[in-house]
Write a protein that holds these residues in place. Structure first.
Motif, PDB file in Angstrom:
ATOM      1  N   MET A   1       0.847  -1.180   0.000  1.00  0.00           N
ATOM      2  CA  MET A   1       0.000   0.000   0.000  1.00  0.00           C
ATOM      3  C   MET A   1       0.889   1.238   0.000  1.00  0.00           C
ATOM      4  O   MET A   1       1.831   1.348   0.770  1.00  0.00           O
ATOM      5  N   SER A   2       0.585   2.168  -0.841  1.00  0.00           N
ATOM      6  CA  SER A   2       1.379   3.384  -0.973  1.00  0.00           C
ATOM      7  C   SER A   2       1.053   4.365   0.144  1.00  0.00           C
ATOM      8  O   SER A   2      -0.093   4.513   0.555  1.00  0.00           O
ATOM      9  N   SER A   3       2.092   5.045   0.640  1.00  0.00           N
ATOM     10  CA  SER A   3       1.867   6.082   1.644  1.00  0.00           C
ATOM     11  C   SER A   3       1.718   7.447   0.981  1.00  0.00           C
ATOM     12  O   SER A   3       1.522   8.446   1.652  1.00  0.00           O
ATOM     13  N   GLU A   4       1.840   7.467  -0.343  1.00  0.00           N
ATOM     14  CA  GLU A   4       1.670   8.715  -1.090  1.00  0.00           C
ATOM     15  C   GLU A   4       0.205   9.129  -1.069  1.00  0.00           C
ATOM     16  O   GLU A   4      -0.689   8.292  -1.120  1.00  0.00           O
ATOM     17  N   PRO A   5      -0.053  10.444  -0.989  1.00  0.00           N
ATOM     18  CA  PRO A   5      -1.444  10.896  -1.043  1.00  0.00           C
ATOM     19  C   PRO A   5      -2.085  10.519  -2.382  1.00  0.00           C
ATOM     20  O   PRO A   5      -1.424  10.486  -3.413  1.00  0.00           O
ATOM     21  N   ARG A   6      -3.368  10.233  -2.338  1.00  0.00           N
ATOM     22  CA  ARG A   6      -4.118   9.907  -3.551  1.00  0.00           C
ATOM     23  C   ARG A   6      -4.313  11.184  -4.349  1.00  0.00           C
ATOM     24  O   ARG A   6      -4.582  12.252  -3.781  1.00  0.00           O
ATOM     25  N   THR A   7      -4.178  11.107  -5.663  1.00  0.00           N
ATOM     26  CA  THR A   7      -4.385  12.260  -6.535  1.00  0.00           C
ATOM     27  C   THR A   7      -5.350  11.882  -7.655  1.00  0.00           C
ATOM     28  O   THR A   7      -5.580  10.708  -7.920  1.00  0.00           O
ATOM     29  N   VAL A   8      -5.870  12.912  -8.304  1.00  0.00           N
ATOM     30  CA  VAL A   8      -6.741  12.721  -9.452  1.00  0.00           C
ATOM     31  C   VAL A   8      -6.383  13.803 -10.470  1.00  0.00           C
ATOM     32  O   VAL A   8      -6.067  14.930 -10.105  1.00  0.00           O
ATOM     33  N   THR A   9      -6.406  13.443 -11.750  1.00  0.00           N
ATOM     34  CA  THR A   9      -6.165  14.406 -12.819  1.00  0.00           C
ATOM     35  C   THR A   9      -7.502  14.712 -13.476  1.00  0.00           C
ATOM     36  O   THR A   9      -8.214  13.807 -13.909  1.00  0.00           O
ATOM     37  N   LEU A  10      -7.825  16.015 -13.515  1.00  0.00           N
ATOM     38  CA  LEU A  10      -9.126  16.446 -14.019  1.00  0.00           C
ATOM     39  C   LEU A  10      -8.956  17.486 -15.115  1.00  0.00           C
ATOM     40  O   LEU A  10      -8.067  18.335 -15.037  1.00  0.00           O
ATOM     41  N   PRO A  11      -9.854  17.448 -16.124  1.00  0.00           N
ATOM     42  CA  PRO A  11      -9.803  18.466 -17.170  1.00  0.00           C
ATOM     43  C   PRO A  11     -10.445  19.765 -16.685  1.00  0.00           C
ATOM     44  O   PRO A  11     -11.471  19.745 -16.011  1.00  0.00           O
ATOM     45  N   THR A  12      -9.819  20.888 -17.013  1.00  0.00           N
ATOM     46  CA  THR A  12     -10.428  22.193 -16.728  1.00  0.00           C
ATOM     47  C   THR A  12     -10.430  22.997 -18.018  1.00  0.00           C
ATOM     48  O   THR A  12      -9.584  22.798 -18.892  1.00  0.00           O
ATOM     49  N   SER A  13     -11.364  23.913 -18.113  1.00  0.00           N
ATOM     50  CA  SER A  13     -11.449  24.725 -19.323  1.00  0.00           C
ATOM     51  C   SER A  13     -10.464  25.882 -19.308  1.00  0.00           C
ATOM     52  O   SER A  13     -10.168  26.446 -20.354  1.00  0.00           O
ATOM     53  N   ASP A  14      -9.929  26.232 -18.129  1.00  0.00           N
ATOM     54  CA  ASP A  14      -9.018  27.373 -18.063  1.00  0.00           C
ATOM     55  C   ASP A  14      -7.559  26.993 -17.821  1.00  0.00           C
ATOM     56  O   ASP A  14      -6.665  27.789 -18.079  1.00  0.00           O
ATOM     57  N   ARG A  15      -7.298  25.757 -17.362  1.00  0.00           N
ATOM     58  CA  ARG A  15      -5.906  25.349 -17.094  1.00  0.00           C
ATOM     59  C   ARG A  15      -5.539  24.010 -17.723  1.00  0.00           C
ATOM     60  O   ARG A  15      -4.465  23.484 -17.443  1.00  0.00           O
ATOM     61  N   GLY A  16      -6.428  23.451 -18.507  1.00  0.00           N
ATOM     62  CA  GLY A  16      -6.162  22.131 -19.074  1.00  0.00           C
ATOM     63  C   GLY A  16      -6.262  21.073 -17.990  1.00  0.00           C
ATOM     64  O   GLY A  16      -6.950  21.256 -16.990  1.00  0.00           O
ATOM     65  N   ASP A  17      -5.565  19.957 -18.176  1.00  0.00           N
ATOM     66  CA  ASP A  17      -5.583  18.896 -17.180  1.00  0.00           C
ATOM     67  C   ASP A  17      -4.761  19.313 -15.968  1.00  0.00           C
ATOM     68  O   ASP A  17      -3.625  19.775 -16.110  1.00  0.00           O
ATOM     69  N   VAL A  18      -5.341  19.151 -14.779  1.00  0.00           N
ATOM     70  CA  VAL A  18      -4.628  19.459 -13.538  1.00  0.00           C
ATOM     71  C   VAL A  18      -4.702  18.241 -12.618  1.00  0.00           C
ATOM     72  O   VAL A  18      -5.706  17.528 -12.591  1.00  0.00           O
ATOM     73  N   THR A  19      -3.632  18.013 -11.891  1.00  0.00           N
ATOM     74  CA  THR A  19      -3.583  16.930 -10.920  1.00  0.00           C
ATOM     75  C   THR A  19      -3.670  17.542  -9.534  1.00  0.00           C
ATOM     76  O   THR A  19      -2.892  18.434  -9.191  1.00  0.00           O
ATOM     77  N   ILE A  20      -4.649  17.076  -8.757  1.00  0.00           N
ATOM     78  CA  ILE A  20      -4.885  17.625  -7.426  1.00  0.00           C
ATOM     79  C   ILE A  20      -4.966  16.490  -6.405  1.00  0.00           C
ATOM     80  O   ILE A  20      -5.279  15.354  -6.761  1.00  0.00           O
ATOM     81  N   PRO A  21      -4.711  16.789  -5.131  1.00  0.00           N
ATOM     82  CA  PRO A  21      -4.880  15.773  -4.086  1.00  0.00           C
ATOM     83  C   PRO A  21      -6.342  15.365  -3.968  1.00  0.00           C
ATOM     84  O   PRO A  21      -7.233  16.195  -4.127  1.00  0.00           O
ATOM     85  N   GLU A  22      -6.569  14.084  -3.707  1.00  0.00           N
ATOM     86  CA  GLU A  22      -7.923  13.540  -3.555  1.00  0.00           C
ATOM     87  C   GLU A  22      -8.077  13.050  -2.116  1.00  0.00           C
ATOM     88  O   GLU A  22      -7.394  12.131  -1.702  1.00  0.00           O
ATOM     89  N   PRO A  23      -8.951  13.681  -1.314  1.00  0.00           N
ATOM     90  CA  PRO A  23      -9.129  13.229   0.073  1.00  0.00           C
ATOM     91  C   PRO A  23      -9.610  11.786   0.122  1.00  0.00           C
ATOM     92  O   PRO A  23     -10.316  11.320  -0.774  1.00  0.00           O
ATOM     93  N   ASP A  24      -9.268  11.094   1.200  1.00  0.00           N
ATOM     94  CA  ASP A  24      -9.687   9.699   1.374  1.00  0.00           C
ATOM     95  C   ASP A  24     -11.197   9.538   1.315  1.00  0.00           C
ATOM     96  O   ASP A  24     -11.697   8.518   0.862  1.00  0.00           O
ATOM     97  N   TRP A  25     -11.931  10.548   1.790  1.00  0.00           N
ATOM     98  CA  TRP A  25     -13.383  10.436   1.874  1.00  0.00           C
ATOM     99  C   TRP A  25     -14.090  10.727   0.559  1.00  0.00           C
ATOM    100  O   TRP A  25     -15.292  10.481   0.422  1.00  0.00           O
ATOM    101  N   CYS A  26     -13.388  11.234  -0.439  1.00  0.00           N
ATOM    102  CA  CYS A  26     -14.014  11.578  -1.728  1.00  0.00           C
ATOM    103  C   CYS A  26     -14.400  10.309  -2.476  1.00  0.00           C
ATOM    104  O   CYS A  26     -13.655   9.331  -2.496  1.00  0.00           O
TER     105      CYS A  26
END
Length: 119
Positions: A1-26
């Motif tokens: 199991m990784s100890s790295e925080p979970r992330t998600v890459t999402l498309p945005t209309s103003d910044r293109g694809d961005v990778t952000i931290p994803e909380p455990d509860w999301c």
């Protein structure tokens, strides 16, 4: 199991694809393309069903890049109304009592998150 925080890459209309931290509860459900400031996280719904109809939902939510709203986690509560007779109101009130316990559990989870506990 990784100890790295979970992330998600999402498309945005103003910044293109961005990778952000994803909380455990999301739930990890992020649909559509949004502005960066509109990106957010939602936990699973806690629902109140009454007489076979969805009346109320609550969930943990956060908009970490919001420009006008708070960026800290909160609880979103959505209510849909209906008309009831007196007996129905008593029945609904009993359902609300049960639902209040679920909301308190959700508030405890939010307290743990905002006090530096689990993401």
């Amino acid at each position: 199991m990784s100890s790295e925080p979970r992330t998600v890459t999402l498309p945005t209309s103003d910044r293109g694809d961005v990778t952000i931290p994803e909380p455990d509860w999301c739930t990890g459900v992020h649909e559509g393309i949004h502005y960066y400031s509109d990106l957010g996280h939602d936990g699973p719904d806690v629902s109140l069903d009454f007489r076979g109809h969805r009346v109320m939902d609550a969930c943990l939510t956060q908009s970490p890049f919001a420009l006008r709203a708070t960026r800290v986690p909160q609880i979103s509560i959505t209510v849909a109304g209906r008309a009831l007779d007196a007996a129905g109101v008593y029945e609904f009130a009993a359902a609300l009592d049960r639902y209040a316990d679920q909301l308190r559990d959700l508030a405890s989870q939010l307290d743990a998150i905002t006090s530096g506990g689990s993401q």
